[in-house]
Design a protein around this motif. Sequence first.
Motif, mmCIF file in Angstrom:
data_model
loop_
_atom_site.group_PDB
_atom_site.id
_atom_site.type_symbol
_atom_site.label_atom_id
_atom_site.label_comp_id
_atom_site.label_asym_id
_atom_site.label_seq_id
_atom_site.Cartn_x
_atom_site.Cartn_y
_atom_site.Cartn_z
ATOM 1 N N LYS A 234 54.878 45.125 27.517
ATOM 2 C CA LYS A 234 54.551 45.893 26.297
ATOM 3 C C LYS A 234 53.212 45.051 25.773
ATOM 4 C CE LYS A 234 58.720 47.546 24.321
ATOM 5 N NZ LYS A 234 59.965 47.494 23.260
ATOM 6 N N GLN A 235 52.470 45.843 24.825
ATOM 7 C CA GLN A 235 51.060 45.201 24.387
ATOM 8 C C GLN A 235 51.082 45.685 23.026
ATOM 9 O OE1 GLN A 235 47.696 45.329 26.667
ATOM 10 N NE2 GLN A 235 46.352 44.326 25.303
ATOM 11 N N ASN A 236 50.693 44.795 21.989
ATOM 12 C CA ASN A 236 50.285 44.947 20.630
ATOM 13 C C ASN A 236 49.218 44.084 20.245
ATOM 14 O OD1 ASN A 236 50.322 45.428 17.963
ATOM 15 N ND2 ASN A 236 52.401 44.774 17.440
ATOM 16 N N GLY A 237 47.969 44.858 20.274
ATOM 17 C CA GLY A 237 46.657 44.154 19.768
ATOM 18 C C GLY A 237 46.436 43.241 20.909
ATOM 19 N N ARG A 238 46.066 41.835 20.510
ATOM 20 C CA ARG A 238 45.963 40.789 21.271
ATOM 21 C C ARG A 238 47.230 40.025 21.875
ATOM 22 N NH1 ARG A 238 44.882 36.552 18.947
ATOM 23 N NH2 ARG A 238 45.688 37.131 17.016
ATOM 24 N N LEU A 239 48.270 40.545 21.821
ATOM 25 C CA LEU A 239 49.644 39.907 22.094
ATOM 26 C C LEU A 239 50.141 40.904 23.212
ATOM 27 C CD1 LEU A 239 49.340 38.065 19.565
ATOM 28 C CD2 LEU A 239 51.750 38.357 19.477
ATOM 29 N N SER A 240 50.609 40.500 24.124
ATOM 30 C CA SER A 240 51.284 41.204 25.263
ATOM 31 C C SER A 240 52.529 40.343 25.880
ATOM 32 C CB SER A 240 50.405 41.920 26.494
ATOM 33 O OG SER A 240 49.994 40.973 27.194
ATOM 34 N N ALA A 241 53.578 41.103 26.240
ATOM 35 C CA ALA A 241 54.629 40.415 26.825
ATOM 36 C C ALA A 241 55.306 41.164 28.254
ATOM 37 C CB ALA A 241 55.825 40.399 25.671
ATOM 38 N N THR A 242 55.750 40.497 28.970
ATOM 39 C CA THR A 242 56.331 40.992 30.281
ATOM 40 C C THR A 242 57.603 40.657 30.411
ATOM 41 O OG1 THR A 242 54.230 41.391 31.238
ATOM 42 C CG2 THR A 242 56.070 41.089 32.815
ATOM 43 N N THR A 243 58.678 41.116 30.779
ATOM 44 C CA THR A 243 59.835 40.449 31.020
ATOM 45 C C THR A 243 60.301 40.788 32.378
ATOM 46 O OG1 THR A 243 60.767 40.395 28.781
ATOM 47 C CG2 THR A 243 62.542 40.596 30.315
ATOM 48 N N VAL A 244 60.639 40.031 33.326
ATOM 49 C CA VAL A 244 61.181 40.377 34.648
ATOM 50 C C VAL A 244 62.633 39.936 34.611
ATOM 51 C CG1 VAL A 244 60.882 39.995 37.192
ATOM 52 C CG2 VAL A 244 59.115 39.865 35.817
ATOM 53 N N ALA A 245 63.623 40.780 34.425
ATOM 54 C CA ALA A 245 64.782 40.652 34.113
ATOM 55 C C ALA A 245 65.745 40.282 35.340
ATOM 56 C CB ALA A 245 65.568 41.942 33.525
ATOM 57 N N THR A 246 65.214 40.690 36.601
ATOM 58 C CA THR A 246 65.961 40.461 37.574
ATOM 59 C C THR A 246 65.503 38.983 38.170
ATOM 60 O OG1 THR A 246 64.059 41.251 38.798
ATOM 61 C CG2 THR A 246 65.867 42.753 38.613
ATOM 62 N N GLU A 247 64.406 38.454 37.694
ATOM 63 C CA GLU A 247 64.222 36.972 38.098
ATOM 64 C C GLU A 247 64.381 36.226 36.725
ATOM 65 O OE1 GLU A 247 60.588 36.452 40.014
ATOM 66 O OE2 GLU A 247 60.640 38.206 41.090
ATOM 67 N N ARG A 248 64.794 36.769 35.508
ATOM 68 C CA ARG A 248 65.355 35.890 34.389
ATOM 69 C C ARG A 248 64.167 35.178 33.764
ATOM 70 N NH1 ARG A 248 71.319 34.238 36.672
ATOM 71 N NH2 ARG A 248 72.043 36.508 36.981
ATOM 72 N N TYR A 249 63.098 35.865 33.274
ATOM 73 C CA TYR A 249 62.082 35.135 32.569
ATOM 74 C C TYR A 249 61.347 36.421 31.861
ATOM 75 C CZ TYR A 249 58.359 36.329 36.015
ATOM 76 O OH TYR A 249 57.375 37.139 36.727
ATOM 77 N N SER A 250 60.591 35.731 30.886
ATOM 78 C CA SER A 250 59.672 36.468 30.157
ATOM 79 C C SER A 250 58.446 35.634 30.045
ATOM 80 C CB SER A 250 60.451 36.820 29.013
ATOM 81 O OG SER A 250 59.528 37.899 28.087
ATOM 82 N N LEU A 251 57.260 36.440 29.732
ATOM 83 C CA LEU A 251 55.946 35.806 29.360
ATOM 84 C C LEU A 251 55.330 36.430 28.084
ATOM 85 C CD1 LEU A 251 54.446 35.558 32.840
ATOM 86 C CD2 LEU A 251 55.712 33.732 31.700
ATOM 87 N N LEU A 252 54.779 35.533 27.381
ATOM 88 C CA LEU A 252 54.045 35.955 26.094
ATOM 89 C C LEU A 252 52.650 35.576 26.262
ATOM 90 C CD1 LEU A 252 54.112 37.692 23.216
ATOM 91 C CD2 LEU A 252 54.540 35.177 22.445
ATOM 92 N N TYR A 253 51.710 36.680 26.226
ATOM 93 C CA TYR A 253 50.463 36.170 26.274
ATOM 94 C C TYR A 253 49.774 36.516 25.060
ATOM 95 C CZ TYR A 253 51.368 37.508 31.138
ATOM 96 O OH TYR A 253 51.999 37.684 32.388
ATOM 97 N N ILE A 254 48.832 35.530 24.610
ATOM 98 C CA ILE A 254 47.935 35.581 23.382
ATOM 99 C C ILE A 254 46.728 35.387 23.782
ATOM 100 C CG2 ILE A 254 47.455 34.429 21.194
ATOM 101 C CD1 ILE A 254 50.297 33.059 21.208
ATOM 102 N N SER A 255 45.934 36.486 23.823
ATOM 103 C CA SER A 255 44.387 36.411 24.035
ATOM 104 C C SER A 255 43.438 36.095 22.756
ATOM 105 C CB SER A 255 44.130 37.702 24.894
ATOM 106 O OG SER A 255 43.967 38.835 23.867
ATOM 107 N N SER A 256 42.296 35.697 23.089
ATOM 108 C CA SER A 256 41.282 35.229 22.182
ATOM 109 C C SER A 256 42.238 34.874 20.637
ATOM 110 C CB SER A 256 40.676 36.756 21.558
ATOM 111 O OG SER A 256 40.167 37.277 22.538
ATOM 112 N N SER A 257 42.666 33.627 20.727
ATOM 113 C CA SER A 257 43.588 33.104 19.636
ATOM 114 C C SER A 257 42.697 32.864 18.464
ATOM 115 C CB SER A 257 44.393 31.899 20.328
ATOM 116 O OG SER A 257 43.342 30.795 20.416
ATOM 117 N N GLN A 258 43.440 32.948 17.567
ATOM 118 C CA GLN A 258 43.111 32.696 15.917
ATOM 119 C C GLN A 258 43.672 31.786 15.316
ATOM 120 O OE1 GLN A 258 42.736 36.667 14.165
ATOM 121 N NE2 GLN A 258 41.479 37.553 15.751
#
Lengths: 111, 113
Positions: free
Chosen positions: A54-78
């Motif tokens: 999913k993406q919301n503005g500068r933030l996005s997230a990915t969950t790979v449930a089968t491998e049991r992890y999730s990542l949160l990306y922050i771009s152009s941080s403020q």
Amino acid sequence: GIQVEQSPPDLILQEGANSTLRCNFSDSVNNLQWFHQNPWGQLINLFYIPSGTKQNGRLSATTVATERYSLLYISSSQTTDSGVYFCAVASRDTGRRALTFGSGTRLQVQP
Amino acid sequence: NAGVTQTPKFRILKIGQSMTLQCTQDMNHNYMYWYRQDPGMGLKLIYYSVGAGITDKGEVPNGYNVSRSTTEDFPLRLELAAPSQTSVYFCASLRAADSYEQYFGPGTRLTVT
């Protein structure tokens, strides 16, 4: 019970930099949420993402449930991105659907 | 919708006093939760309810009681407050019928001295 590990524990960025926060969990889940807790203690719901991307503005997230992890990306941080980011999961094995929280990633964005 | 509301926002208690933290949701959610957050930590589950009249313990229930007489309200009672109960308390709810997403209130900051 389910274990949730977040990394890194602390992160310091210059304004404008990008970052990736990771959440590992030990069991199958039917819920995964990312929260931002701002310096005033308010808990802000960023994503409800048990699987997929999913993406919301500068933030996005990915969950790979089968491998049991999730990542949160922050771009152009403020500087307003500063605070603590929590990952929380609800185990598929329990009917109560309560969230188990990780210990958080403390992010400081410097101007 | 106001979502999940909590009162009070702040409270200072003396050791041995009692109080009730209020939580109300206007989303007709059947599941409700109470969590506590100690400094520098993630949240931990105190009690939860799957519907009016049904409550159960979470990981850290000692020193607390709850009731759920209506769908909307889920008060948390502290009896004989102790310094170890100094914490920030969050209430949350979820609909359960079509999603597992939890919605959180703004929190109550409690200090016991």
